[in-house]
Design a protein around this motif. Sequence first.
Motif, PDB file in Angstrom:
ATOM      1  N   GLN A   1      34.824  41.683  16.543  1.00 58.07           N
ATOM      2  CA  GLN A   1      36.066  42.313  16.996  1.00 58.07           C
ATOM      3  C   GLN A   1      36.966  41.327  17.697  1.00 58.07           C
ATOM      4  OE1 GLN A   1      35.260  46.387  18.673  1.00 58.07           O
ATOM      5  NE2 GLN A   1      33.232  45.579  18.271  1.00 58.07           N
TER       6      GLN A   1
ATOM      7  N   LEU B   1      30.010  39.294  18.644  1.00 56.99           N
ATOM      8  CA  LEU B   1      28.998  39.421  17.599  1.00 56.99           C
ATOM      9  C   LEU B   1      29.435  40.380  16.506  1.00 56.99           C
ATOM     10  CD1 LEU B   1      25.470  39.393  19.220  1.00 56.99           C
ATOM     11  CD2 LEU B   1      26.901  37.525  18.440  1.00 56.99           C
ATOM     12  N   SER B   2      30.148  41.425  16.893  1.00 64.37           N
ATOM     13  CA  SER B   2      30.561  42.375  15.864  1.00 64.37           C
ATOM     14  C   SER B   2      31.969  42.048  15.341  1.00 64.37           C
ATOM     15  CB  SER B   2      30.467  43.804  16.387  1.00 64.37           C
ATOM     16  OG  SER B   2      31.178  43.930  17.593  1.00 64.37           O
TER      17      SER B   2
ATOM     18  N   THR C   1      30.288  43.089  27.176  1.00 67.01           N
ATOM     19  CA  THR C   1      31.236  43.663  26.222  1.00 67.01           C
ATOM     20  C   THR C   1      31.880  42.573  25.388  1.00 67.01           C
ATOM     21  OG1 THR C   1      31.713  45.364  27.852  1.00 67.01           O
ATOM     22  CG2 THR C   1      33.241  45.187  25.999  1.00 67.01           C
TER      23      THR C   1
ATOM     24  N   TYR D   1      30.609  39.709  24.703  1.00 66.90           N
ATOM     25  CA  TYR D   1      29.621  39.156  23.796  1.00 66.90           C
ATOM     26  C   TYR D   1      29.404  40.075  22.591  1.00 66.90           C
ATOM     27  CZ  TYR D   1      25.170  37.376  22.107  1.00 66.90           C
ATOM     28  OH  TYR D   1      24.171  36.873  21.324  1.00 66.90           O
ATOM     29  N   ALA D   2      29.260  41.359  22.890  1.00 66.01           N
ATOM     30  CA  ALA D   2      29.037  42.320  21.804  1.00 66.01           C
ATOM     31  C   ALA D   2      30.233  42.335  20.853  1.00 66.01           C
ATOM     32  CB  ALA D   2      28.801  43.714  22.386  1.00 66.01           C
ATOM     33  N   ALA D   3      31.423  42.234  21.427  1.00 58.84           N
ATOM     34  CA  ALA D   3      32.622  42.250  20.596  1.00 58.84           C
ATOM     35  C   ALA D   3      32.677  41.008  19.710  1.00 58.84           C
ATOM     36  CB  ALA D   3      33.866  42.332  21.471  1.00 58.84           C
TER      37      ALA D   3
END
Lengths: 329, 532, 304, 314
Positions: free
Chosen positions: B256, B253-254, B247, B249-251
């Motif tokens: 956030q 990359l996007s 989570t 990492y995804a945040a």
Amino acid sequence: MPLLQVEHLSVSFKQGQHESQAVNGISLDLEPHQTLGVIGESGSGKSVMLKSLMGLTRSPKTRISGKINFDGRELTGLEENEFSSVRGKEISMVFQDAMTALDPVFPVGDQLVETIRRHQHLSKKDALEKAVELLAKVGIASPRSRLDQYPHQMSGGMRQRVMIAIAIACQPKLLLADEPTTALDVTIQAQVLSLIKELQKESGMGIIFVSHDIGAVASIVDEIAVMYAGRIVERGSVQQIIHQPSHPYTQALLAANVTLGMKGRLRAIQGQPPRPDRLPYGCAFAPRCQFAVDSCNGMSPKLTTIEQGHDVACWLMEEEPVSANMQVV
Amino acid sequence: MKKWMRKSLSCSVAATVLSLLVVGCGNSASTPESKQGSGGTLIIGATFSNLPNMDVYPDQGYEGRRFVGNQLYDPLIIDNPNTNSFDPGLASSWESKDMKVWTFHLRSGVKFQDGTAWNASSAVFNLDRILNKNFQYYYPQVAALLTARTKEITSYQAIDDMTLEITLKEQDSFFPSDVTQILFASPTAIQKYGNDDYQNHPVGTGPFAVAKVVPRQELDLVPNKDYWRGAPKLDQLILKPMSDPATRYAALLSSQINWAEVPPTETIPQIKQKGFQVVTKPYPHIWAIVPDMSKPPFNDKRVREAFVRAIDRKAMSDQLLNGASIPADGPMYPESNLYPKDAPAFDYNLDLAKQLLTAAGYPNGVTIAVNMPSSGSGNMWPLPMSEFIQQQEAKIGINITFRTYDWNQIITQYRAGFSGPMADANGIAYSLASGTLLGDLETSFVLKEPQGSDIMGYDNPQLDQLVRQAKASTDPAGRDKLLAQGWGIVQSDIALLPVVHDLNLRVLSPKVQGLVTPATWFVDLTTVWVSK
Amino acid sequence: MEISIHKTNHKEKDFKRDVMDEIQENTQTRRSFIQKLYSDPVAWGATFWIVLMIGTAVFAPFLTPYSPVSGNIGNRLMPIGTPGHFLGTDEQGRDMITRILFGGRMTLLMGIVPVAAACLVGGALGVIAGYFGKAVQSIIMRCLDVFYAFPALVLAIAISAALGPGVRNTFVSLPIVFIAPIARVTATAVQQIKGLEFFEAARVSGASHWMIIRFHLIRNIFRPVFAYVSTLIGISILVASSLSFLGLGVTPPTAEWGAMLRSLQDALYTQPTVAIAPGVMIFLTALAFNLLSDSIQDALDVRS
Amino acid sequence: MTRLFHRFLQAIPTLFGITLVAFALVHIMPGSPIDALVPPDASADVRAQVIHIYGLDKPLPVQYVLWLTHAVRGDFGMSIGMRVPVNQLLAQAIQNTLILGVAAAFFSFVTGTVLGVLAGLNQGKWIDRMVSTLGLAGVSIPAYWLAMVMVILFSIQLGWLPSSGMHSQGQEGNVLDLLAHVVIPAIALGFTPVGVISRMVRTSLLQVVKQDFVLALRAKGLMRRQILWHLLRNAALPVLTVTGLELGYLLGGSILVETIFAWPGLGGLLNSAIGLRDIPVIQAGILLIGTLFVLMNIVVDFVNSAVDPRIQRT
């Protein structure tokens, strides 16, 4: 010029590899003010015939041939949307059971109004007024308060009256009645029948009245056509059919009918009507006919006039029955 | 990283620059263009599953302290995260002649964020709150958590308005590092909200102040413009609890968040390729399994040794964790000046491990239960790590059942020890900031509850003796030598089952500037800004 | 006296005849049911997949040279198509094919065993509730209503959380989830049968409760209950894997598809194809069971 | 109204049972709640005091009654793990879950209905087969897996939508921003109900199409869309019931989906509370979900009777 002229109407349904011939080359015509009764056992194709007149049987799996000339127009070639503006306006239909033919989840008022407004340019308010009028016309007491009722809140007779009200909402020229009284009590039946008759008197519409019960039909129709296995096997005036039934099937039908009060032993017709996907060669009634001769299994008998206005399709009535050796296998 | 945070005064860091290090490290290294600038919003995806509470002893382990405690409050002495030394904090200077009576000269002109003046009486108010049971605002919840830091204190008093004197039971050369753990809150705020509600309206002297709290979602902090060390450069600091590495990492990359704590290790090459800053640096830390040495099988040193020898810690560091850790031989991390260089290392050796286990009476193996956290500060990637250990131990016949709990729950279990809710466990996987504080050796391996946390049931008179000497020592160099010796004893006794030392992996957006990579767990956020 | 005994005998004979007729009827429907299924290509496809899954699950150890629980950490997260590891390797360097083969065991077990267990308990409760009149029924149904008041997944999660993670506890929590709906469907089916004439006849004929339940009830409720139960297997697979994904079901290192997804979650961004493979398996297997259930319902002609 | 009232009365025993289950569940959990409340190094009297505050020293039935009387008044105590009043946590969480749930319900209802109608009206054609397949796929797909795949695709690879959370920084009031955040979780969560609803709509529609009145409607000359309206009204009934039940599914599925998307809802709260053994939160959460589910069934019942005139309204 007749109001309705049907020529060689045939309707068949594809069911997998089979093809059911429900209506098989029917021709008939009807004048304004005239009432034609069509009788026959269930499965004889009378209902399909009726629906075909309104284009209700059209589907990719149905094959329809023949001509339907209504009020000077050819109906068979009409597009669906053209046809739909004829339906309910010029030709309407009263169904057998109002309980199932009315949408259960809409108040009857709405169902009336949507029909009126589909065919007549009326405001919602005017349409409502008209609906009240119509309900009153079909003999419903305190019609205004009935508008908001749902079909299930009404009695059977009343529902049928609503159906009739919907059917006559746009003063159709032709009313198709598909066993409209079968689901009703005997006393109510009579009321509904006389209502239809009255409405006809008023508007001059032609009526085709389908029933399996000659007794119900006899009182209101001018002419009777007897159907068997998708064909008209006999037609004539009420008098002719009832008093001189010439086709063995008509005779059997009459014999099976109690309501006419015929004396003697009640004879039910032996056997079952043929399956529409496996029609026999020759006369379709032959397998059940106690008078059948060899020739009956050969070719279908044509409708032949035996007296003024009285036609029968039976080899027995032919002057020269086809010989047995012509039988096609 | 809960306890034993003691740190050497003189620990100069020989910073290991790892191949994956992008931002510099050491005392001064930072991105070249980062000298000037200010402003921006720093959004940190932290590993805790929940926002820490905001009283002077935040929960969620040391991560709560790192991102909340140290941002809201100051101690008397600051544990400099970058230089690994003590800096003056709310005390501008301090002295002790006998290591028993300590005098703190409080910094003048400092105000709490609510305007309350910092002086000796507010200091005493805070000490009363954790030490004086008769005090109106005595708060046992926080007091209990600070016991290990305050156990030596017998009395304290305000000498004058700006001087505080603390008297200890006995000589304690570790005391300054204990003092770094005691934070000071505004007495006015505590009086206003009461002890229980205070944590929802915290007021300190720290670099940041609370702007908004959305429970479980985020904590918004704004800079304290009047901060005595100089206002932080950021416009806003936001903390988001994200317990799951993927989570975070995804945040990142996007976009956030622009600061992700420990992302999944396998993403490191990808992260670098995408131009993010990957930051690592050795610091006092050990990810270990704390054994219950009071019952079989870990009461037998041979089993402990077999356990350690069965784990290929190098493969774990290099392959499983993609170089985000270094193999551990004992609780002390190798860069420390307290590192026991001569202590035995229990290298990976399956055959020897099997022999040891057989010799200890478990020729057919043994089944043990270990509790572990699902995430949390310094716990790295507990799921794959525990599974790896599980596989490795299975090879010599030690079958481990790992039971996962929330980090806060694990902290609680740890505190209660193996006699409490963990009675059926043989060990607990735990992340320790071992060696952060000078007294860590004592609190972890000498003192039992409630002063310490020697929950493993470890006892070694030789160690006790060494620690006593070190504590009384007035010579820092001599003291450190004694301590290193002590750590060596712990290592050779295998009082902890060492696994790896964390390298404090974090990933920053290229826009995050000015970070001085810390040499400890803690981090100074006042130097950071985010470019547009 | 004589007469009454005679009468009883007569009734018994009638009763037996009823039963015989019914058995015959049942075998007939059964035959046509199987015939219908036989001619359904979708049912074939689904059955093929399920049989394949069962086969590979049973023979998993013979189908792969690798261990499902331990791997070579040096080979972690190999991509799909790596020689020797056709579906790649997981985050611990274990062969994905091996993990998936062995994981299928757990998934199948957790699809079928809880439903079967719940079927026994729920079916029995439903029969008792439906058969023994209103009072018994309301007591049983009111109690089961409580379980009905939770969405299946919430209930499963709550029970698993209370009992703690582990396969054994999953085998406790999942059946509990399914008992209430199975009981309800069974009770409804029983009530419908109760309204039928032959049932009344059997009752009047003085057959014992046990006889009636055995000969009349169970046979006749079999279709609707079986059809309903067949829909639950797919759900059970999904719920069980969800529990494992949350860390409440199967625990590492045991291979299970949901647990594999959990542990591969971090690898999603670097090896997405490897990491989503267990999900594909869950999907396909649940789909196969759902398709088969659909076909069964069609063949049993129980769909309203 | 009386009907609604009766339905409520009927639900009371169930609600009572739910409270029992919620209370019992957490007491069979391993680990003592006291250890989560007080640090073990706290003094004995502090420990006793806290035990007393939470009523943990009383016999279980008494604890239950205490808890229930407080719960009825909306007081679920303090969260042990988060040290805030539980109802404050719940209020916020349920609000967020409802946002997600309503979005998912909207998505699944609209998509399910459209697909179901398309399939029902084109029975046997490719679109029907496609919808049927999609429907079965919907009920066979693990929502969390779909969520993961969608994040990779739409957030990471394409970068179209955010991967987690409820709103971007500083965009709290921005509805568009909220929408962007809710899209993936709502689709992931709503995919299964799409399957169920589309199948239901199709079946229901096929049944309605067979009925006599449809022919009668054509006989009245109504146009296609007018007839469709009648069909839909008739088909709506079972669909509404199913949709109601699916809302319950959404509540359950939200635990998984919220966890993946770090959505600050009830599911995420419950999941973290389970990890924390935060008993008051777990109890209240389970009680809330059960109660919501029961109420939802009542509402569905009520809506049914509102939509179907055949159900007598007394």
